[in-house]
Enzyme design. Sequence first.
Site, PDB file in Angstrom:
ATOM      1  CG  ASP A  36      -2.145   0.863   1.082  1.00 47.48           C
ATOM      2  OD1 ASP A  36      -3.251   0.301   1.103  1.00 47.48           O
ATOM      3  OD2 ASP A  36      -2.015   2.099   0.934  1.00 47.48           O
ATOM      4  CB  VAL A  53       0.186  -0.478  -7.472  1.00 50.97           C
ATOM      5  CG1 VAL A  53       0.225  -1.425  -6.289  1.00 50.97           C
ATOM      6  CG2 VAL A  53      -1.070   0.399  -7.447  1.00 50.97           C
ATOM      7  CG  ASN A  78      -8.327  -3.957  -2.770  1.00 51.45           C
ATOM      8  OD1 ASN A  78      -9.552  -4.025  -2.836  1.00 51.45           O
ATOM      9  ND2 ASN A  78      -7.712  -3.144  -1.901  1.00 51.45           N
ATOM     10  CE1 TYR A 142     -13.228   3.471  -8.239  1.00 56.79           C
ATOM     11  CE2 TYR A 142     -15.585   3.277  -8.581  1.00 56.79           C
ATOM     12  CZ  TYR A 142     -14.427   2.844  -7.981  1.00 56.79           C
ATOM     13  OH  TYR A 142     -14.464   1.762  -7.127  1.00 56.79           O
ATOM     14  CB  THR A 177     -14.706   0.661   2.966  1.00 59.05           C
ATOM     15  OG1 THR A 177     -15.372   1.594   2.122  1.00 59.05           O
ATOM     16  CG2 THR A 177     -14.660  -0.687   2.282  1.00 59.05           C
TER      17      THR A 177
HETATM   18  P1  NAD Z   1     -10.019   2.522   0.121  1.00 57.27           P
HETATM   19  O1  NAD Z   1      -9.884   3.801  -0.619  1.00 57.27           O
HETATM   20  O2  NAD Z   1     -10.604   2.516   1.482  1.00 57.27           O
HETATM   21  O3  NAD Z   1      -8.624   1.776   0.192  1.00 57.27           O
HETATM   22  C1  NAD Z   1      -7.821   1.686  -0.915  1.00 57.27           C
HETATM   23  C2  NAD Z   1      -6.421   1.419  -0.451  1.00 57.27           C
HETATM   24  O4  NAD Z   1      -5.598   1.474  -1.627  1.00 57.27           O
HETATM   25  C3  NAD Z   1      -5.909   2.495   0.522  1.00 57.27           C
HETATM   26  O5  NAD Z   1      -5.307   1.878   1.634  1.00 57.27           O
HETATM   27  C4  NAD Z   1      -4.932   3.284  -0.310  1.00 57.27           C
HETATM   28  O6  NAD Z   1      -3.855   3.809   0.450  1.00 57.27           O
HETATM   29  C5  NAD Z   1      -4.455   2.238  -1.312  1.00 57.27           C
HETATM   30  N1  NAD Z   1      -3.936   2.834  -2.526  1.00 57.27           N
HETATM   31  C6  NAD Z   1      -4.474   3.845  -3.249  1.00 57.27           C
HETATM   32  N2  NAD Z   1      -3.692   4.148  -4.281  1.00 57.27           N
HETATM   33  C7  NAD Z   1      -2.626   3.312  -4.204  1.00 57.27           C
HETATM   34  C8  NAD Z   1      -1.458   3.148  -4.995  1.00 57.27           C
HETATM   35  N3  NAD Z   1      -1.222   3.931  -6.036  1.00 57.27           N
HETATM   36  N4  NAD Z   1      -0.578   2.184  -4.650  1.00 57.27           N
HETATM   37  C9  NAD Z   1      -0.808   1.404  -3.573  1.00 57.27           C
HETATM   38  N5  NAD Z   1      -1.882   1.525  -2.787  1.00 57.27           N
HETATM   39  C10 NAD Z   1      -2.781   2.464  -3.104  1.00 57.27           C
HETATM   40  O7  NAD Z   1     -10.801   1.566  -0.868  1.00 57.27           O
HETATM   41  P2  NAD Z   1     -11.928   0.464  -0.593  1.00 57.27           P
HETATM   42  O8  NAD Z   1     -13.222   1.184  -0.494  1.00 57.27           O
HETATM   43  O9  NAD Z   1     -11.515  -0.500   0.439  1.00 57.27           O
HETATM   44  O10 NAD Z   1     -11.911  -0.227  -2.020  1.00 57.27           O
HETATM   45  C11 NAD Z   1     -11.020  -1.277  -2.327  1.00 57.27           C
HETATM   46  C12 NAD Z   1     -11.285  -1.696  -3.752  1.00 57.27           C
HETATM   47  O11 NAD Z   1     -12.661  -2.014  -3.899  1.00 57.27           O
HETATM   48  C13 NAD Z   1     -11.009  -0.609  -4.778  1.00 57.27           C
HETATM   49  O12 NAD Z   1     -10.528  -1.201  -5.954  1.00 57.27           O
HETATM   50  C14 NAD Z   1     -12.369  -0.005  -5.013  1.00 57.27           C
HETATM   51  O13 NAD Z   1     -12.449   0.621  -6.270  1.00 57.27           O
HETATM   52  C15 NAD Z   1     -13.231  -1.242  -4.921  1.00 57.27           C
HETATM   53  N6  NAD Z   1     -14.629  -0.983  -4.577  1.00 57.27           N
HETATM   54  C16 NAD Z   1     -14.971  -0.442  -3.374  1.00 57.27           C
HETATM   55  C17 NAD Z   1     -16.306  -0.256  -3.082  1.00 57.27           C
HETATM   56  C18 NAD Z   1     -16.756   0.310  -1.768  1.00 57.27           C
HETATM   57  O14 NAD Z   1     -17.960   0.491  -1.584  1.00 57.27           O
HETATM   58  N7  NAD Z   1     -15.888   0.581  -0.810  1.00 57.27           N
HETATM   59  C19 NAD Z   1     -17.281  -0.569  -4.023  1.00 57.27           C
HETATM   60  C20 NAD Z   1     -16.896  -1.115  -5.240  1.00 57.27           C
HETATM   61  C21 NAD Z   1     -15.554  -1.317  -5.505  1.00 57.27           C
END
Ligand code: NAD
Length: 249
Positions: A36, A53, A78, A142, A177
């Site tokens: 991360d 990443v 992710n 997005y 989340t």
């Molecule tokens: P979040 O934003 O809470 O967490 C994402 C994590 O990714 C964070 O810890 C952040 O520091 C890390 N991150 C961001 N950019 C980065 C990079 N360049 N390199 C390394 N790490 C990086 O996200 P979430 O809500 O837990 O979502 C996780 C995944 O699920 C994502 O792909 C998101 O698009 C997808 N998603 C989430 C939801 C939701 O409702 N939360 C719904 C659909 C899809």
Amino acid sequence: MTDVSHGVVVTGAARGIGRAVAELYAERGWRVLSADVNLPPVLRGQRRVKADVSTAAGRERIVRAAREMGGVQVLVNNAAFQGAHGSVLDVSERGWARTLGVNLTAPLLLTRALVDLLPRGAAVVNVASVQGLFAEQGNAAYNASKGGLVNLTRAMALDLAPRGLRVNAVAPGAISTEGVLEAIADSENPEQTRRDYEDLHALRRLGTPQEVAKVVYFLGSDEASFLTGAIVPVDGGMTASFMMAGRPV
Ligand code: NAD
């Protein structure tokens, strides 16, 4: 299958869904590499690496740490950038590039960087979104990134099948989340906003990060040995109905 000797790489594992995925694998005895931009919390049996990443240097750090871990059976792409809101008319070029870079290009390049560490039978799981299947008004970057990731998942499944690798994706609905809960709390009318989110789903509630993690785990496991190129909605029935899918909250 005994899971104990297996290794998994989870990106974006500092919080949210990624953290729940890392915790589930750790609980089930896997060696976990959490990657991360913000250093992930320490879990038992887990290594962690601070890495972006979307940069070559970050991906190289992940590859090095994965090699030190001693092999990878599952890669979970992710990590995502969700901060560039805006419609097709006003999303900034910078926000567009960052969103596509983290959410779409990075899964391609990280998978490519790790592919030689993945033995036959290994799996990649991409975390897409219902917003990769349908669009939300005012969230063009997005939507495009996740739509791209959905079809990249299929392309990866086809191109990596000769190596004996499977590639699938989950498409979560609204998940409780930290980020989603903060957005609800910061809204004008949190109670109403929460109900609006809940009502997007046939099950009339938000999903939990753990519910997504269990499906990710399944897709990465031998239980899913004939599943590749699939996009699995984990959305409480949101996309079962055209009345719910894509409805702006
Ligand atoms: P979040 O934003 O809470 O967490 C994402 C994590 O990714 C964070 O810890 C952040 O520091 C890390 N991150 C961001 N950019 C980065 C990079 N360049 N390199 C390394 N790490 C990086 O996200 P979430 O809500 O837990 O979502 C996780 C995944 O699920 C994502 O792909 C998101 O698009 C997808 N998603 C989430 C939801 C939701 O409702 N939360 C719904 C659909 C899809």
